[in-house]
Design a protein around this motif. Structure first.
Motif, PDB file in Angstrom:
ATOM      1  N   VAL A  41      -2.652  -2.266  -0.404  1.00  0.00           N
ATOM      2  CA  VAL A  41      -2.621  -3.160  -1.490  1.00  0.00           C
ATOM      3  C   VAL A  41      -2.081  -2.365  -2.569  1.00  0.00           C
ATOM      4  CG1 VAL A  41      -4.246  -4.081  -3.262  1.00  0.00           C
ATOM      5  CG2 VAL A  41      -5.205  -4.320  -1.012  1.00  0.00           C
ATOM      6  N   ARG A  42      -2.041  -1.305  -3.163  1.00  0.00           N
ATOM      7  CA  ARG A  42      -1.584  -0.654  -3.934  1.00  0.00           C
ATOM      8  C   ARG A  42       0.058  -0.454  -3.689  1.00  0.00           C
ATOM      9  NH1 ARG A  42      -5.624   3.406  -2.721  1.00  0.00           N
ATOM     10  NH2 ARG A  42      -7.107   3.196  -4.618  1.00  0.00           N
ATOM     11  N   LYS A  43       0.438  -0.358  -2.464  1.00  0.00           N
ATOM     12  CA  LYS A  43       1.808  -0.400  -2.368  1.00  0.00           C
ATOM     13  C   LYS A  43       2.320  -1.823  -2.429  1.00  0.00           C
ATOM     14  CE  LYS A  43       5.896   0.766  -0.372  1.00  0.00           C
ATOM     15  NZ  LYS A  43       6.804   1.727  -1.155  1.00  0.00           N
ATOM     16  N   LEU A  44       1.747  -2.776  -2.238  1.00  0.00           N
ATOM     17  CA  LEU A  44       1.900  -3.990  -2.428  1.00  0.00           C
ATOM     18  C   LEU A  44       2.384  -4.245  -3.827  1.00  0.00           C
ATOM     19  CD1 LEU A  44       0.707  -7.607  -1.155  1.00  0.00           C
ATOM     20  CD2 LEU A  44       0.773  -6.897  -3.471  1.00  0.00           C
ATOM     21  N   PHE A  62       6.163  -5.053  -6.023  1.00  0.00           N
ATOM     22  CA  PHE A  62       6.572  -5.970  -7.158  1.00  0.00           C
ATOM     23  C   PHE A  62       6.955  -5.323  -8.484  1.00  0.00           C
ATOM     24  CE2 PHE A  62       4.333  -8.951  -4.432  1.00  0.00           C
ATOM     25  CZ  PHE A  62       4.954  -9.968  -4.659  1.00  0.00           C
ATOM     26  N   GLU A  63       6.477  -4.139  -8.835  1.00  0.00           N
ATOM     27  CA  GLU A  63       6.490  -3.626 -10.091  1.00  0.00           C
ATOM     28  C   GLU A  63       7.829  -2.800 -10.052  1.00  0.00           C
ATOM     29  OE1 GLU A  63       3.394  -0.943 -10.904  1.00  0.00           O
ATOM     30  OE2 GLU A  63       2.043  -2.586 -11.060  1.00  0.00           O
ATOM     31  N   ILE A  84      11.102  -8.527  -5.692  1.00  0.00           N
ATOM     32  CA  ILE A  84      11.529  -9.794  -5.859  1.00  0.00           C
ATOM     33  C   ILE A  84      13.043  -9.999  -6.320  1.00  0.00           C
ATOM     34  CG2 ILE A  84      11.415 -12.348  -6.993  1.00  0.00           C
ATOM     35  CD1 ILE A  84       9.306 -11.350  -4.643  1.00  0.00           C
ATOM     36  N   GLU A  85      13.425  -9.258  -7.414  1.00  0.00           N
ATOM     37  CA  GLU A  85      14.597  -9.291  -7.792  1.00  0.00           C
ATOM     38  C   GLU A  85      15.814  -8.788  -6.755  1.00  0.00           C
ATOM     39  OE1 GLU A  85      11.800  -9.280 -11.438  1.00  0.00           O
ATOM     40  OE2 GLU A  85      12.111  -8.085  -9.160  1.00  0.00           O
TER      41      GLU A  85
END
Length: 268
Positions: free
Chosen positions: A234-237, A241-242, A246-247
């Protein structure tokens, strides 16, 4: 118009599935089975518990945003509606009731594993909405692990015929969400569900008009089981994003999408 049974679960995404299909198909019965997955058991510390709890709280908030309008179902008076505890959908009692309604087709989304007796009730006419792009990601969390692995292009859904294997039936089509900057993990999941459910009436129509050419599932893909889930994933996910996952994907969307062989949804 074929008589349809819906086998699903109880979250808001499943309520959307039921209501949308009840509005667009001749639904004669709905079975909703509670989920049995308890993610908190995979925590190894208090901090792990918080990370996992925050992730699933965010999921619930996102479902409220996308599907909150479907909190109360509006079904026709003659539609049977069964609400079941986890694991009970395969009971002889439920099977007997399903038989009484003589379904032409069964649509499935989010139940536990269905036993052979249900598959035999409507052979060749059971269609499953599976979250994840088959055969690339298999098993559990098939829209979670692509994001842990930095591969948002593999988030999606597979609509396929249900056989006696586990998510092994011939594929009808794939669906992927429209990904935008600012989307979080639950946006991608709920956009996928929204799009896949909206495709299902066309799938049913194409099935009965003989316009589907099923594609056999081949290739092993990446297999994840429930036991692989943990707080570090979960942390890796969220780290992905951070750090601009996505970019980075959108900057090379065309090239990255070419690696995926997708089956387009049928048209009415």
């Amino acid at each position: 118009m074929p008589r349809v049974l819906l086998l699903t679960s109880t979250f808001l995404r499943h309520m959307f599935f039921v209501q949308h299909l009840a509005n667009n198909l001749e639904v004669t019965g709905v079975w909703q089975e509670e989920k049995s997955f308890k993610p908190e058991i995979y925590a190894k510390s208090e901090d792990d518990e918080k990370v996992i709890a925050d992730h699933f709280f965010a999921r619930d908030e996102s479902e409220e945003k996308y599907f909150g309008a479907y909190n109360n179902l509006n079904l026709q008076d003659d539609v049977i509606h069964r609400k079941l505890s986890a694991g009970s959908i395969n009971s002889q009692e439920e099977l007997d009731i399903m038989k009484e309604y003589k379904p032409d087709i069964i649509l499935v989304f989010g139940t536990g594993i269905l036993k052979d007796e249900i598959i035999d009730l409507c052979p060749g006419n059971i269609i499953n909405l599976h979250l994840g792009l088959s055969p690339y990601y298999r098993g559990s969390g098939t829209n979670f692990w692509p994001l842990v692995n930095g591969e948002p292009e593999y988030v999606g859904a597979t609509i396929h015929y249900l056989d006696k294997g586990i998510d092994s039936g011939a594929m009808i089509c794939h669906v992927r969400p429209y990904i935008e900057i600012g989307d979080g993990p639950h946006d991608l999941g709920n956009k996928t569900i929204q799009k896949a459910v909206e495709v299902l009436p066309s799938v049913v129509s194409a099935h009965y008009s003989g316009n589907i050419k099923p594609v056999k599932q081949e290739g092993d893909g990446k297999l994840y089981l429930r036991k692989h889930f943990n707080a570090d994933s979960v942390r890796k996910l969220y780290e992905n994003f951070e750090s601009g996952m996505i970019e980075q994907y959108l900057a090379d969307k065309e090239g990255r999408d070419q690696a995926i062989d997708l089956i387009p949804p049928p048209t009415k």
